[in-house]
Design a protein around this motif. Structure first.
Motif, PDB file in Angstrom:
ATOM      1  N   LEU A  34      31.667  63.383  55.243  1.00 33.32           N
ATOM      2  CA  LEU A  34      31.000  63.173  53.964  1.00 33.32           C
ATOM      3  C   LEU A  34      32.031  63.020  52.852  1.00 33.32           C
ATOM      4  O   LEU A  34      33.136  63.555  52.954  1.00 33.32           O
ATOM      5  CB  LEU A  34      30.083  64.367  53.651  1.00 33.32           C
ATOM      6  CG  LEU A  34      28.902  64.580  54.606  1.00 33.32           C
ATOM      7  CD1 LEU A  34      28.226  65.916  54.305  1.00 33.32           C
ATOM      8  CD2 LEU A  34      27.897  63.445  54.494  1.00 33.32           C
TER       9      LEU A  34
ATOM     10  N   GLU B  11      22.871  55.819  53.490  1.00 31.32           N
ATOM     11  CA  GLU B  11      24.205  56.227  53.047  1.00 31.32           C
ATOM     12  C   GLU B  11      25.053  56.695  54.225  1.00 31.32           C
ATOM     13  O   GLU B  11      26.251  56.389  54.298  1.00 31.32           O
ATOM     14  CB  GLU B  11      24.081  57.336  51.996  1.00 31.32           C
ATOM     15  CG  GLU B  11      23.484  56.862  50.680  1.00 31.32           C
ATOM     16  CD  GLU B  11      23.279  57.993  49.699  1.00 31.32           C
ATOM     17  OE1 GLU B  11      23.962  58.007  48.656  1.00 31.32           O
ATOM     18  OE2 GLU B  11      22.442  58.880  49.977  1.00 31.32           O
ATOM     19  N   ILE B  12      24.455  57.437  55.149  1.00 31.75           N
ATOM     20  CA  ILE B  12      25.189  57.879  56.332  1.00 31.75           C
ATOM     21  C   ILE B  12      25.651  56.677  57.150  1.00 31.75           C
ATOM     22  O   ILE B  12      26.795  56.629  57.632  1.00 31.75           O
ATOM     23  CB  ILE B  12      24.317  58.810  57.198  1.00 31.75           C
ATOM     24  CG1 ILE B  12      23.976  60.093  56.436  1.00 31.75           C
ATOM     25  CG2 ILE B  12      25.025  59.142  58.515  1.00 31.75           C
ATOM     26  CD1 ILE B  12      25.172  60.919  56.050  1.00 31.75           C
ATOM     27  N   TYR B  13      24.780  55.695  57.292  1.00 31.78           N
ATOM     28  CA  TYR B  13      25.167  54.458  57.991  1.00 31.78           C
ATOM     29  C   TYR B  13      26.365  53.808  57.298  1.00 31.78           C
ATOM     30  O   TYR B  13      27.359  53.446  57.948  1.00 31.78           O
ATOM     31  CB  TYR B  13      23.984  53.494  58.021  1.00 31.78           C
ATOM     32  CG  TYR B  13      24.336  52.117  58.565  1.00 31.78           C
ATOM     33  CD1 TYR B  13      24.215  51.832  59.921  1.00 31.78           C
ATOM     34  CD2 TYR B  13      24.806  51.115  57.710  1.00 31.78           C
ATOM     35  CE1 TYR B  13      24.552  50.580  60.411  1.00 31.78           C
ATOM     36  CE2 TYR B  13      25.138  49.859  58.198  1.00 31.78           C
ATOM     37  CZ  TYR B  13      25.022  49.600  59.542  1.00 31.78           C
ATOM     38  OH  TYR B  13      25.363  48.366  60.032  1.00 31.78           O
TER      39      TYR B  13
ATOM     40  N   TYR C  57      28.579  55.114  55.136  1.00 29.36           N
ATOM     41  CA  TYR C  57      29.773  55.952  55.208  1.00 29.36           C
ATOM     42  C   TYR C  57      30.445  55.801  56.568  1.00 29.36           C
ATOM     43  O   TYR C  57      31.683  55.696  56.676  1.00 29.36           O
ATOM     44  CB  TYR C  57      29.413  57.430  55.017  1.00 29.36           C
ATOM     45  CG  TYR C  57      28.863  57.818  53.672  1.00 29.36           C
ATOM     46  CD1 TYR C  57      29.050  57.022  52.538  1.00 29.36           C
ATOM     47  CD2 TYR C  57      28.154  58.998  53.520  1.00 29.36           C
ATOM     48  CE1 TYR C  57      28.541  57.398  51.311  1.00 29.36           C
ATOM     49  CE2 TYR C  57      27.632  59.388  52.293  1.00 29.36           C
ATOM     50  CZ  TYR C  57      27.828  58.585  51.186  1.00 29.36           C
ATOM     51  OH  TYR C  57      27.319  58.971  49.981  1.00 29.36           O
ATOM     52  N   THR C  58      29.630  55.800  57.624  1.00 28.19           N
ATOM     53  CA  THR C  58      30.167  55.735  58.981  1.00 28.19           C
ATOM     54  C   THR C  58      30.840  54.396  59.248  1.00 28.19           C
ATOM     55  O   THR C  58      31.985  54.339  59.734  1.00 28.19           O
ATOM     56  CB  THR C  58      29.043  55.978  60.002  1.00 28.19           C
ATOM     57  OG1 THR C  58      28.464  57.267  59.772  1.00 28.19           O
ATOM     58  CG2 THR C  58      29.572  55.914  61.425  1.00 28.19           C
TER      59      THR C  58
ATOM     60  N   PRO D  96      31.695  62.795  64.176  1.00 29.47           N
ATOM     61  CA  PRO D  96      31.435  63.251  62.810  1.00 29.47           C
ATOM     62  C   PRO D  96      32.178  64.554  62.527  1.00 29.47           C
ATOM     63  O   PRO D  96      32.478  65.332  63.445  1.00 29.47           O
ATOM     64  CB  PRO D  96      29.921  63.458  62.789  1.00 29.47           C
ATOM     65  CG  PRO D  96      29.402  62.588  63.896  1.00 29.47           C
ATOM     66  CD  PRO D  96      30.465  62.643  64.957  1.00 29.47           C
TER      67      PRO D  96
ATOM     68  N   LEU E 108      28.639  66.901  58.378  1.00 34.54           N
ATOM     69  CA  LEU E 108      28.043  65.688  58.947  1.00 34.54           C
ATOM     70  C   LEU E 108      27.838  65.843  60.449  1.00 34.54           C
ATOM     71  O   LEU E 108      26.850  65.350  61.002  1.00 34.54           O
ATOM     72  CB  LEU E 108      28.925  64.475  58.640  1.00 34.54           C
ATOM     73  CG  LEU E 108      28.384  63.116  59.088  1.00 34.54           C
ATOM     74  CD1 LEU E 108      27.033  62.821  58.454  1.00 34.54           C
ATOM     75  CD2 LEU E 108      29.381  62.010  58.763  1.00 34.54           C
TER      76      LEU E 108
ATOM     77  N   THR F 269      24.026  65.435  61.864  1.00 34.52           N
ATOM     78  CA  THR F 269      23.651  64.429  62.864  1.00 34.52           C
ATOM     79  C   THR F 269      23.242  65.080  64.180  1.00 34.52           C
ATOM     80  O   THR F 269      22.519  64.474  64.974  1.00 34.52           O
ATOM     81  CB  THR F 269      24.800  63.434  63.117  1.00 34.52           C
ATOM     82  OG1 THR F 269      25.969  64.153  63.538  1.00 34.52           O
ATOM     83  CG2 THR F 269      25.116  62.641  61.861  1.00 34.52           C
TER      84      THR F 269
ATOM     85  N   LEU G  98      19.220  61.031  60.966  1.00 34.64           N
ATOM     86  CA  LEU G  98      20.646  60.835  60.704  1.00 34.64           C
ATOM     87  C   LEU G  98      21.398  60.509  61.992  1.00 34.64           C
ATOM     88  O   LEU G  98      22.363  59.739  61.976  1.00 34.64           O
ATOM     89  CB  LEU G  98      21.235  62.077  60.038  1.00 34.64           C
ATOM     90  CG  LEU G  98      20.615  62.465  58.699  1.00 34.64           C
ATOM     91  CD1 LEU G  98      21.365  63.633  58.079  1.00 34.64           C
ATOM     92  CD2 LEU G  98      20.600  61.274  57.742  1.00 34.64           C
TER      93      LEU G  98
ATOM     94  N   THR H 227      23.554  56.928  62.638  1.00 37.11           N
ATOM     95  CA  THR H 227      24.937  57.012  63.136  1.00 37.11           C
ATOM     96  C   THR H 227      25.097  56.137  64.376  1.00 37.11           C
ATOM     97  O   THR H 227      26.075  55.386  64.506  1.00 37.11           O
ATOM     98  CB  THR H 227      25.306  58.468  63.458  1.00 37.11           C
ATOM     99  OG1 THR H 227      25.185  59.268  62.276  1.00 37.11           O
ATOM    100  CG2 THR H 227      26.734  58.566  63.974  1.00 37.11           C
TER     101      THR H 227
END
Length: 240
Positions: free
Chosen positions: A63, A80-82, A84-85, A108, A112, A116, A122, A126
């Motif tokens: 994160l 946002e998680i997508y 960021y990853t 992760p 995070l 996940t 989440l 990912t």
């Protein structure tokens, strides 16, 4: 057996973790990608050190929370998680291309990792990011977690992980708020890891580079495995 370590978490003038001591002892290096820790200079140096020792490189995506070192849960949207990853995977891969090597896994980091593992939505985004980036890379996560099941359903390679330097309560890892008394001495952690391997099919064992006495912990785990006939290598057992 694969031995992995979270590292590459220094940035700027700040030195963090015992990376140089740990790299010769492991088979996979989880390198921070600049969000929770790390910076372009540290990422490049970490990749070069891993290549020097023949260690596989893992994208340790976190994160965007340097102050909390990525260990504080944030209220973020799945999109946002997508993002960021995917962003962090691309950043680390640039340095891997420069060193003529390829990304092996994704793992992760911190909050995070637990988010996940526990939240299906989440976990799914990912997995989506990995599918869109490179479906050949492996995913490290807790056994029987949401990310574990989402990855398997997408027919990705998923590797179940045990933490040697974290206490377990009712067979579940206590990732945050632990004490040194709870995790014990290096030889205690090594014995605990061996006991777990007799009870469940864990495929990789982690020690964090910032845990106090981390090199001694990893050395104890490594020696205990070798004494029991395990081989420490670059190829982990994959559940397909």
């Amino acid at each position: 057996m694969d031995l992995n370590c979270d590292m590459g978490e220094s940035f700027g003038l700040y030195k963090y973790g015992a990376d140089e001591e740990l790299m010769p002892l492991i088979s996979s290096a989880n390198i921070a990608c600049g969000f929770h820790a790390g910076d372009p200079h540290v990422m490049r140096e970490s990749v070069e050190l891993a290549v020097q020792y023949g260690v596989r490189v893992v994208a340790h995506v976190g994160l965007p929370d340097r102050l909390g070192f990525g260990r504080r849960e944030m209220k973020v949207k799945p999109q946002e998680i997508y993002d960021y990853t995917l962003y962090q995977l691309g950043a680390l891969t640039s340095f891997l291309q420069k060193s003529h090597t390829s990304l092996s896994h994704i793992k992760p980091h911190g909050a995070l990792y637990m988010m996940t593992a526990e939240k299906r939505e989440l976990a799914e985004v990912t997995v989506e990011a990995v599918l869109d980036f490179n479906r050949e890379i492996e995913i490290y996560t807790l056994p029987n977690s949401e990310l574990y099941h989402a990855a398997k359903e997408a027919k990705l390679k998923v590797v179940s992980e045990y933490f040697a330097d974290r206490p377990y309560v009712n067979n579940y890892v206590k990732m945050f708020g632990w004490t040194l008394e709870e995790i014990g001495q290096p030889n205690t952690m090594a014995k605990r890891a061996l006991q777990l391997l007799e009870e469940s099919p864990v495929e990789t064992i982690c020690v964090h580079s910032d845990t106090p006495n981390a090199p001694a912990i990893m050395r104890s785990v490594r020696e205990a495995l070798l004494e029991k006939g395990w081989q420490i290598g670059r190829k982990s057992l994959i559940v397909k």
